[in-house]
Each structure stands twice: as C-alpha cells, then as structure tokens.
Design a protein around this motif. Structure first.
Motif, PDB file in Angstrom:
ATOM      1  N   SER A 568       0.808  -1.223   0.000  1.00  0.00           N
ATOM      2  CA  SER A 568       0.000   0.000   0.000  1.00  0.00           C
ATOM      3  C   SER A 568       0.841   1.273   0.000  1.00  0.00           C
ATOM      4  CB  SER A 568      -0.933   0.015   1.214  1.00  0.00           C
ATOM      5  OG  SER A 568      -0.176   0.066   2.427  1.00  0.00           O
ATOM      6  N   GLY A 569       2.157   1.141   0.229  1.00  0.00           N
ATOM      7  CA  GLY A 569       3.009   2.321   0.281  1.00  0.00           C
ATOM      8  C   GLY A 569       2.792   3.164   1.511  1.00  0.00           C
ATOM      9  N   ALA A 570       2.406   2.536   2.623  1.00  0.00           N
ATOM     10  CA  ALA A 570       2.099   3.269   3.848  1.00  0.00           C
ATOM     11  C   ALA A 570       3.342   3.959   4.400  1.00  0.00           C
ATOM     12  CB  ALA A 570       1.522   2.308   4.881  1.00  0.00           C
ATOM     13  N   ASP A 571       3.174   5.204   4.862  1.00  0.00           N
ATOM     14  CA  ASP A 571       4.269   5.973   5.457  1.00  0.00           C
ATOM     15  C   ASP A 571       3.654   7.005   6.389  1.00  0.00           C
ATOM     16  OD1 ASP A 571       6.510   7.349   6.197  1.00  0.00           O
ATOM     17  OD2 ASP A 571       7.247   7.691   4.160  1.00  0.00           O
ATOM     18  N   ALA A 572       3.503   6.639   7.652  1.00  0.00           N
ATOM     19  CA  ALA A 572       2.842   7.519   8.616  1.00  0.00           C
ATOM     20  C   ALA A 572       3.621   8.805   8.833  1.00  0.00           C
ATOM     21  CB  ALA A 572       2.652   6.782   9.951  1.00  0.00           C
ATOM     22  N   LYS A 573       4.951   8.743   8.791  1.00  0.00           N
ATOM     23  CA  LYS A 573       5.761   9.944   9.005  1.00  0.00           C
ATOM     24  C   LYS A 573       5.558  10.963   7.897  1.00  0.00           C
ATOM     25  CE  LYS A 573       9.465   7.786  11.696  1.00  0.00           C
ATOM     26  NZ  LYS A 573      10.924   7.494  11.776  1.00  0.00           N
ATOM     27  N   ALA A 574       5.236  10.475   6.704  1.00  0.00           N
ATOM     28  CA  ALA A 574       5.004  11.367   5.569  1.00  0.00           C
ATOM     29  C   ALA A 574       3.531  11.714   5.416  1.00  0.00           C
ATOM     30  CB  ALA A 574       5.533  10.715   4.295  1.00  0.00           C
ATOM     31  N   GLY A 575       2.716  11.333   6.404  1.00  0.00           N
ATOM     32  CA  GLY A 575       1.290  11.637   6.343  1.00  0.00           C
ATOM     33  C   GLY A 575       0.506  10.702   5.449  1.00  0.00           C
ATOM     34  N   LYS A 576       1.086   9.542   5.095  1.00  0.00           N
ATOM     35  CA  LYS A 576       0.394   8.578   4.226  1.00  0.00           C
ATOM     36  C   LYS A 576      -0.010   7.338   5.016  1.00  0.00           C
ATOM     37  CE  LYS A 576       3.100   9.975   0.179  1.00  0.00           C
ATOM     38  NZ  LYS A 576       4.038   9.504  -0.879  1.00  0.00           N
ATOM     39  N   GLN A 577      -0.732   7.548   6.103  1.00  0.00           N
ATOM     40  CA  GLN A 577      -1.188   6.420   6.913  1.00  0.00           C
ATOM     41  C   GLN A 577      -2.393   5.758   6.251  1.00  0.00           C
ATOM     42  OE1 GLN A 577      -2.885   6.985  10.974  1.00  0.00           O
ATOM     43  NE2 GLN A 577      -1.168   5.678  11.630  1.00  0.00           N
ATOM     44  N   LYS A 578      -2.352   4.461   6.084  1.00  0.00           N
ATOM     45  CA  LYS A 578      -3.413   3.713   5.411  1.00  0.00           C
ATOM     46  C   LYS A 578      -4.330   3.051   6.429  1.00  0.00           C
ATOM     47  CE  LYS A 578      -1.421   4.670   1.493  1.00  0.00           C
ATOM     48  NZ  LYS A 578      -2.015   5.624   0.521  1.00  0.00           N
ATOM     49  N   GLU A 579      -5.559   2.751   5.981  1.00  0.00           N
ATOM     50  CA  GLU A 579      -6.548   2.144   6.862  1.00  0.00           C
ATOM     51  C   GLU A 579      -7.150   0.901   6.230  1.00  0.00           C
ATOM     52  OE1 GLU A 579      -9.494   5.054   7.799  1.00  0.00           O
ATOM     53  OE2 GLU A 579      -8.195   6.165   9.203  1.00  0.00           O
ATOM     54  N   LEU A 580      -7.548  -0.016   7.066  1.00  0.00           N
ATOM     55  CA  LEU A 580      -8.359  -1.172   6.683  1.00  0.00           C
ATOM     56  C   LEU A 580      -9.574  -1.192   7.587  1.00  0.00           C
ATOM     57  CD1 LEU A 580      -5.760  -4.076   6.173  1.00  0.00           C
ATOM     58  CD2 LEU A 580      -7.045  -2.850   4.409  1.00  0.00           C
ATOM     59  N   ILE A 583      -9.768   1.571  10.076  1.00  0.00           N
ATOM     60  CA  ILE A 583      -8.860   1.538  11.228  1.00  0.00           C
ATOM     61  C   ILE A 583      -7.431   1.522  10.694  1.00  0.00           C
ATOM     62  CG2 ILE A 583      -8.167   0.301  13.326  1.00  0.00           C
ATOM     63  CD1 ILE A 583     -10.857  -1.101  13.314  1.00  0.00           C
ATOM     64  N   PRO A 584      -6.569   2.442  11.150  1.00  0.00           N
ATOM     65  CA  PRO A 584      -5.157   2.377  10.752  1.00  0.00           C
ATOM     66  C   PRO A 584      -4.529   1.072  11.257  1.00  0.00           C
ATOM     67  CG  PRO A 584      -5.682   4.490  11.776  1.00  0.00           C
ATOM     68  CD  PRO A 584      -6.852   3.590  12.036  1.00  0.00           C
ATOM     69  N   PHE A 585      -3.955   0.296  10.346  1.00  0.00           N
ATOM     70  CA  PHE A 585      -3.351  -0.967  10.773  1.00  0.00           C
ATOM     71  C   PHE A 585      -1.932  -0.728  11.285  1.00  0.00           C
ATOM     72  CE2 PHE A 585      -2.365  -0.619   6.249  1.00  0.00           C
ATOM     73  CZ  PHE A 585      -1.014  -0.912   6.200  1.00  0.00           C
ATOM     74  N   SER A 586      -1.529  -1.536  12.238  1.00  0.00           N
ATOM     75  CA  SER A 586      -0.216  -1.398  12.854  1.00  0.00           C
ATOM     76  C   SER A 586       0.840  -2.085  11.990  1.00  0.00           C
ATOM     77  CB  SER A 586      -0.207  -2.019  14.254  1.00  0.00           C
ATOM     78  OG  SER A 586      -1.093  -1.336  15.106  1.00  0.00           O
ATOM     79  N   GLN A 587       2.006  -1.457  11.924  1.00  0.00           N
ATOM     80  CA  GLN A 587       3.128  -2.035  11.188  1.00  0.00           C
ATOM     81  C   GLN A 587       4.370  -1.915  12.066  1.00  0.00           C
ATOM     82  OE1 GLN A 587       3.784  -0.365   7.300  1.00  0.00           O
ATOM     83  NE2 GLN A 587       5.342  -1.862   6.732  1.00  0.00           N
ATOM     84  N   TYR A 588       4.921  -3.051  12.432  1.00  0.00           N
ATOM     85  CA  TYR A 588       6.088  -3.052  13.308  1.00  0.00           C
ATOM     86  C   TYR A 588       6.793  -4.413  13.224  1.00  0.00           C
ATOM     87  CZ  TYR A 588       3.144  -5.807  16.443  1.00  0.00           C
ATOM     88  OH  TYR A 588       2.333  -6.789  16.969  1.00  0.00           O
ATOM     89  N   ALA A 589       7.981  -4.444  13.772  1.00  0.00           N
ATOM     90  CA  ALA A 589       8.731  -5.700  13.952  1.00  0.00           C
ATOM     91  C   ALA A 589       9.107  -5.787  15.431  1.00  0.00           C
ATOM     92  CB  ALA A 589       9.969  -5.727  13.083  1.00  0.00           C
ATOM     93  N   LYS A 590       8.887  -6.941  16.015  1.00  0.00           N
ATOM     94  CA  LYS A 590       9.147  -7.111  17.448  1.00  0.00           C
ATOM     95  C   LYS A 590       9.878  -8.427  17.674  1.00  0.00           C
ATOM     96  CE  LYS A 590       6.730  -7.616  21.896  1.00  0.00           C
ATOM     97  NZ  LYS A 590       5.405  -7.740  22.559  1.00  0.00           N
ATOM     98  N   MET A 591      10.822  -8.382  18.595  1.00  0.00           N
ATOM     99  CA  MET A 591      11.591  -9.580  18.919  1.00  0.00           C
ATOM    100  C   MET A 591      11.841  -9.595  20.422  1.00  0.00           C
ATOM    101  SD  MET A 591      15.238 -10.811  17.282  1.00  0.00           S
ATOM    102  CE  MET A 591      15.974  -9.205  17.571  1.00  0.00           C
ATOM    103  N   GLU A 592      11.768 -10.791  21.013  1.00  0.00           N
ATOM    104  CA  GLU A 592      12.010 -10.924  22.456  1.00  0.00           C
ATOM    105  C   GLU A 592      12.752 -12.223  22.737  1.00  0.00           C
ATOM    106  OE1 GLU A 592       9.632 -10.564  26.752  1.00  0.00           O
ATOM    107  OE2 GLU A 592       8.511 -10.769  24.875  1.00  0.00           O
TER     108      GLU A 592
END
Length: 781
Positions: A568-580, A583-592
């Motif tokens: 979708s080319g989502a980029d929240a910092k550039a004001g291009k937050q996408k929704e499904l 609702i804005p969907f979360s995009q992250y990487a997490k490791m524990e």
C-alpha cells in the motif's frame, strides 16, 4: 504493603541471638560417653593422581559414606537443637511430635558409624574405578564431645585399558555387535571404570533392540577383564555374549499384524493368555492396521498417522516408543497399553497389540480464584471451561471458555479505578498439520494445527471501555522433549474503544485550572487498533533433566502489517497512513528473548537466573508501537521492588501523572535481569534471596515522557531491587510471598538514584513507600 515497627525488630533480633547462642550447646544434651558425629574426612595417598583427579575421587567417596552427620547452617545445627530442647511427646501426633521429629533431627552419634563398613565401601568404589589394589584405614579425632572420622585411602596405581576385544562368530546377533564395535565407549588408554562398562552394555542393547532383538537384555552381555597380560597396571577387555543367553534373545523379530483395540476397558476380565482380549469381532482393516472399534468412536486414519509399525517391518525400539508416545500425546486416551505376541516362532514374527482406553470425551469445569498484586489491586475471577477431546472423531480437541473478573483498588491512590473484564474464547486443536503441503514428523509428539477466536470486554470504571477481538491460525510442533516451535500464520487483534469519559480525556488534553498536566501518551490506550501478521516462537529447555546445570530459552518474533504496508506504500511519518475497515493498521517488527539458567548447588538449594531482552520497532504505517504489544516491568513476576507497570520508560518520573494513571508505563525496549537463591527449609517450606534489575525504554522521543528514549546512558537508568521470600510448595500449587525493596530508582536525580544511605527500617514512612509485598502463585521464573 507491610508495616513493621521497631519493637518487632528488637524481638526478632533478641530471638535470633538467643537461637544462635543456644545452637552452639548441643553437646550438653549428650549422655556420658556419647560423642556427636560431625562428619568424615577422606585423605588420599597417591603420587600419580593429579590434584583434580584426587578432588573428584574424594568428592565421590564422600557421597558413599554413611551415616550423614546432622545438617548444619553456618557451622550451627539448629534442627538438632530443636530436637534436643523438645520434650518427648506422649503421642505420635500433634505439634510436639511434629516439632521434635519432623522439624528436629535426632543426634547422629559416633556409635552410629560403622567404620569397617565404610572402609569396604571406599575400597569397593575405588576398585570399580580401576584402583584394584586399594586399601583403606580409619582413625577418629574427638574433642569437646564431638568426633570426626578420618579415612585414609591408598588406591595404588589405576589400571588402564590396554586392548578391547569383540570375539567374532557366525551368528546374526554377533554380526550386529561387530557392526558397532568402532563406536564403543571402552577406549584403549582410558582407566578401567565399571560405570563405563555398564554404559557400553546399554549401548549395545539399544542397538540390538533397534535391529529386531526384542527379547535381548543388557544382562546378556559380559565384559571380562584380564589383568595378567602385562606387568603394567593394565587390563585387556573381552566384550561378548554370556554362554547362557536364551535362544529367544538371539532371534530377530519382524511385525506380522498391528492390532488396535480402540475402546479397551481395563476392567475387562475376558482376556487371553497374554492379557489381550479374546473378542476380535468388528475388525476393520485400514492400511494393514486391524482396528477393533465397534462403536466407531475414532476415524481409522488417526492410527495410521500415529503408529509407525507396518507388516514385515523389523522390530525396533525407537518406533515402539515413538508410537506409544504419539498415542499418549493425542490427549484422548487415558491408558495406553502395548503387547507383542509371537504369532510365528519359526519365522520369528509377532503381532503388535495396542490396547487403548479412551478418556471421557467431554468435561465441564468451573474455576474460581482470588488474586492480588503489588499495584494494590485485589480481585477474583470465575472461569467456565468446556472441553471436547474427540470433536470430529479424529482426536481433535475443542476448548471453549467464558470468564468474568473484577479487580478492586484496595489502598493506594484514592482516585484509582476498578477494572471489570468479561470474555469468551474457543480453540480447536487438530492433531496434524492442515496445509496444502505434506508435513512429516518423526517426533514423539503429534504436531497440531490450532485455530483460536476470542472476545473480551474491559471496563476501567469512570475512564473507558474497550472491546478486544482476537483470532489466530497456526501450528505447534515439538522436535523432541527439549525443542518446541509455534508458528502462527495469521494472528489478528482488533481493539475498539467505547464510552471514553470526560475524566479520561481531561488527562490526555490536560486542565491547567485543575493542575492536571497534558499526557497525550494515554491516547494510545484508547486508540482503535488493528494488528495482524505472522508470529513465531522457539523454545528450548533441558530443565526436566537431572543435571546440575540446566537452561531454558524462548525466542519470539512478531511481524505485523509488513506485506500490507509495503504493497500500500504506507508511510505515517510522511502523512500517508493507510486504513483497513476504517482503522489504521499497525506495522512493526518485534523480537524478544528470554534466557534462564539454573544451577543446582545441592539437593536442597538452587541458583536461578533470568535475562530478558526485547525490542519493538514501529515503521511504515505506525509511528508508535501498539499499546498492547509494548513491554512492561514491575510486579510479582518482574522487578519485584516496584509495583506493576510503574517503572519507566527510562528515567521518566511517572509520579508527575495523576495517580489514576500511575500504573500504565510501557516501552519499546526491555532489558531485565533476575537472580534468585532458593533453599529448602523444611519439606514444603522454601526460602529465597533475590535481586532484580531492568527497565523499559522508547525507540522514539516522546515529549510527554521526557527521559524515556533509549540512549547510550541506558545503564544509568537501570532500576535495581532486592528482597527475601517464602514459598509454600504444596505440589498442586506453590504460594509465593516476596518482600522487596528498591536499591536504585532511575527516576531520581542522576547522582541520587542509589538508596543505600536512605534505608531506614525504623521509619514507618520509609517502610510504607519502599517495602513491597508480592503475593503470587508459582515461581517468577
């Protein structure tokens, strides 16, 4: 929270001193001529052994000696003193009997020591380790009514293995033994050792069991030692079958039929000669498996997936155990019994019988529990659980539950709010991998496909209400008892707020007239959240093994919205937050990573340590991590000297917030280290001394929580706490009481964070603010 005053400390100190003084006078209770046995010492006279070899031999011999002296602590014998000062009870019950004979210890006297027997034990053990000319003597040293026995061992030269022979003959069984002789544990040049010889017999037996020799036993092997071959201290070994080995033990057997009684009643008295039911009516043959299931309780294919023997297969112990373990891991059978019955003695064939007793397929369980935590919340929970263990007749397990819980603030901040939770969830666990590809597992554990769905209603009274929906689809499989994998192809969480009060919004926006500072970070708690993506975790543990050092490791990764964000080319910092679904969907990487190390000091004490490191990095469609996926520290299973969720991030001081929101601190990075010394005091009563350290930090700067971002100075922001604990181990549950206090508080001024000089047990104000009592079930790690 606990309250102690000075008078209590004086009483405890006085009793402790009296106890220590009186513990030194156990000998005054001895009768004339009696000597208290305080243990044994072993001296080894041998110039050829290294210092380490002597130490190892001495330690091993010490374990063989009997009896053991009375237990001691810092040179004192408090249990013996309790026995001595307790009156002889009139009955074999009551507190007097319990105190004298359960808590106390009867004195071990010199007269209880059989020195001649111990010398024989020392010599025998030495000979088993290759010291064939060992001699032992003993002496006794006594002083002040105490006696110690000194054993002197002259082991002589240790015999080494000069050669290992595996005599050959023309039999099939000897041919199998010859094929693995190069892997023998008996190595030329190594010392003679009876334990290694036993291990060699077990090794040969294991191989033969996997080559069809079902009736073979390690006792059929003899290892003869000849010490006359040279003048040196050497032995030549001969590994061979005993002459009286039964003919049946030398025969290789193959499988003829595999017969399954799927609904076997262990109370059935109509059994054949070998304990197998006579009645074999209603036989269904499925892929060469004979299945007797007259009520059609199970689909035949589950046995085809579980059993590893087929007609004509050579018997092997690995497949034998594998089949039994997989039947048990299905979770649908209460008892699993196996018999091998000779069907053709000339051709060395037998039938494999599996006698399976199903568990009740359905169960309904009501659970109630009470709980409390260091954040001053006390509450209870009610769970109603329903389980069906054979939902589609293929050992599929369907579990459904509904629950309700309430947590009420008792003490602490007056403006805090109560929590109410109501929810339901269901899980379908299928005992195979459901996928468009074939998945073969040779593990003793059946791989599973798990489908989950759940809903929870959470209300923080006077603040907000949240609706949470979760669902997942994935796989769980174990390579062996140590290694486990869990892959969720899709893990979805949807959080939707409802009834957010003006009071909560006021905390977010701030209200200068009421001296309420703005706290925009609280907005994340009530934001609509859509989280989806794959997750994977790997667990390794050997803590179930009887070893001195054991480990536990669990690593997990969570990738949310990765492909969707890229497409979708989502980029929240550039004001291009996408929704499904709006609702804005979360995009992250997490490791524990969670690593634990346990060292067994002796039979009654253990050192346990844990290190946790985790990081979550938001990108693309997200500028912050979802609140429900962030890290928290503090509480009964974390850094116990701080209340749950009150610590961090970094050096941020959460006290500047309104007290209602004091318990909601979170971070994107987590470091935590815990160490604990655990000792058994008496049967079910255990004690502990522990220290905890750690904190959470943010990846990005948050102006509303200054000092929260991770930096090169993170070490200065590590919180440290320590304490003592009691654990009541009742087998079915462990009740844990941990009393902790902070030693380093990261949100104090940098040069003022260590609190050693501020500790004042005599101050009620200090105790109120710094002594934290955690009550929990089970160990923290």
């Amino acid at each position: 929270m606990i309250k102690l005053n000075n008078s209590y400390y004086k009483i405890i100190t006085t009793l402790s001193l009296a106890f220590l003084i009186s513990s030194c006078s156990n000998t005054k209770f001895l009768q004339e001529g009696q000597l208290l046995y305080i243990g044994a010492k072993i001296n080894i006279k041998n110039d050829t052994l290294s210092k380490k070899e002597k130490s190892n031999l001495k330690e091993a011999l010490q374990e063989q000696l009997r009896p053991k002296p009375n237990s001691s602590f810092l040179g004192l014998r408090p249990k013996l003193y309790i026995y001595n000062i307790s009156k002889e009870p009139k009955k074999q019950k009551g507190i007097g009997y319990w105190l004298k004979y359960k808590i106390g210890e009867k004195p071990v006297l010199l007269g209880d020591v059989d020195r001649e027997f111990n010398k024989k034990i020392i010599v025998n053990y030495s000979e088993n380790k290759g010291f064939f000319n060992a001699k032992a003597s003993s002496d006794t040293i006594s002083k002040n009514k105490k006696a110690q026995v000194i054993y002197t061992l002259k082991p002589g030269a240790r015999y080494l293995i000069s050669k290992v022979n595996f005599p050959e003959d023309s039999t099939v069984i000897n041919s199998e033994i010859q094929s693995i002789k190069d892997k023998t544990f008996l190595k030329t040049g190594n010392p003679f050792d009876l334990d290694i010889i036993k291990a060699e017999r077990e090794r040969i037996d294991e191989h033969l069991k996997n080559r069809g020799f079902y009736y073979f036993s390690p006792d059929n092997i003899i290892v003869q030692a000849d010490s006359t071959v040279t003048q040196k201290p050497e032995v030549e070994l001969f590994v061979k079958l005993k002459n009286n080995t039964p003919a049946l033990a030398k025969d290789q057997f193959t499988i003829d039929k595999t017969i399954v009684f799927a609904d076997y009643d262990i109370r059935d008295v109509k059994l054949g000669k070998y304990g197998v039911p006579y009645n074999t009516d209603s036989v269904e043959i499925y892929n060469n498996i004979h299945i007797i299931d007259p009520k059609n309780k199970f689909k035949p294919k589950i046995f085809d997936r579980t059993l590893y023997f087929d007609k004509g297969d050579l018997y092997n112990r690995t497949d034998h155990n594998l089949s039994l373990n997989r039947l048990i891991s299905l979770g649908v059978f209460k008892f699993v019994k196996n018999e091998f019955i000779v069907s053709d003695s000339l051709n060395h064939q037998f039938d494999a019988y599996y006698l399976l007793t199903p568990r009740p397929f359905q169960s309904l369980r009501l659970e109630t529990l009470g709980k409390t935590n260091s954040a001053n919340y006390t509450g209870g929970e009610v769970n109603l659980n329903w389980t069906h263990r054979n939902f589609f007749r293929g050992a599929e397990q369907l579990k459904a539950a509904i629950y309700g819980a309430a947590d009420v603030q008792v003490g602490g901040p007056k403006d805090a709010n109560n929590i109410v939770r109501v929810g339901a969830n269901a899980q379908l666990s299928i005992p195979r991998i459901v996928a468009p590809f074939k998945f073969h597992s040779s593990s003793a554990y059946v791989p599973r496909t798990n489908i989950n769905i759940g809903y929870e209603y959470l209300s923080r009274t006077q603040l907000y209400t949240l609706h949470s929906f979760t669902t997942s689809f994935g796989y769980l499989w174990k390579e062996n008892e140590r290694k486990e994998h869990e892959l969720k192809i899709l893990d979805v969480t949807v959080v939707a707020p409802q009834k957010v009060t003006e009071k909560y919004l006021e905390q977010i926006k701030g209200n200068p007239s009421k001296e309420i500072p703005a706290n925009p970070s609280l907005q994340r708690v009530i934001d609509k959240q859509l989280i989806f993506g794959p997750t994977y975790s790997y667990t390794y543990t050997n803590t179930m093994l009887p070893k001195k050092n054991t480990f536990y490791y669990k690593g997990s990764t969570d990738l949310a919205g990765t492909i969707t964000g890229l497409v979708s080319g989502a980029d929240a910092k550039a004001g291009k937050q996408k929704e499904l679904f709006n609702i804005p969907f979360s995009q992250y990487a997490k490791m524990e990573h969670d690593f634990r190390y346990y060292r067994k000091v002796n039979d009654k004490s253990t050192i346990a340590t844990r290190f946790i490191a985790g990081i979550g990095y938001p990108y693309g469609n997200s500028m912050t991590m979802p609140y429900v996926k962030q890290f928290f520290v503090g509480g009964s299973n974390s850094i116990r000297s701080f209340r749950a969720r009150t610590l961090g991030p970094g050096s941020y001081d959460p006290r500047i917030q309104n007290a209602s929101f004091f318990f909601d601190q979170s971070g994107d990075i987590k470091l935590e280290l815990n160490a604990e010394y655990r000792a058994n005091i008496y049967k079910f009563l255990n004690a502990a001394v522990f220290a905890d350290a750690g904190n959470v930090w943010l990846v990005n700067e948050d102006l509303t929580r200054p000092g929260g971002k991770f930096s090169k100075d993170f070490v200065k922001e590590i919180a440290v706490g320590a304490g003592v604990g009691l654990r009541l181990d009742f087998s079915i549950l462990i009740l844990r009481l941990d009393l902790a206090m902070p030693l380093r508080i990261p949100y104090y001024e940098e040069g003022d964070r260590w609190t050693f000089d501020k500790i004042d047990f005599g101050s009620s104000a200090w105790r109120k603010d710094n002594l934290i009592l955690n009550i929990a079930i089970g160990y923290p790690f």
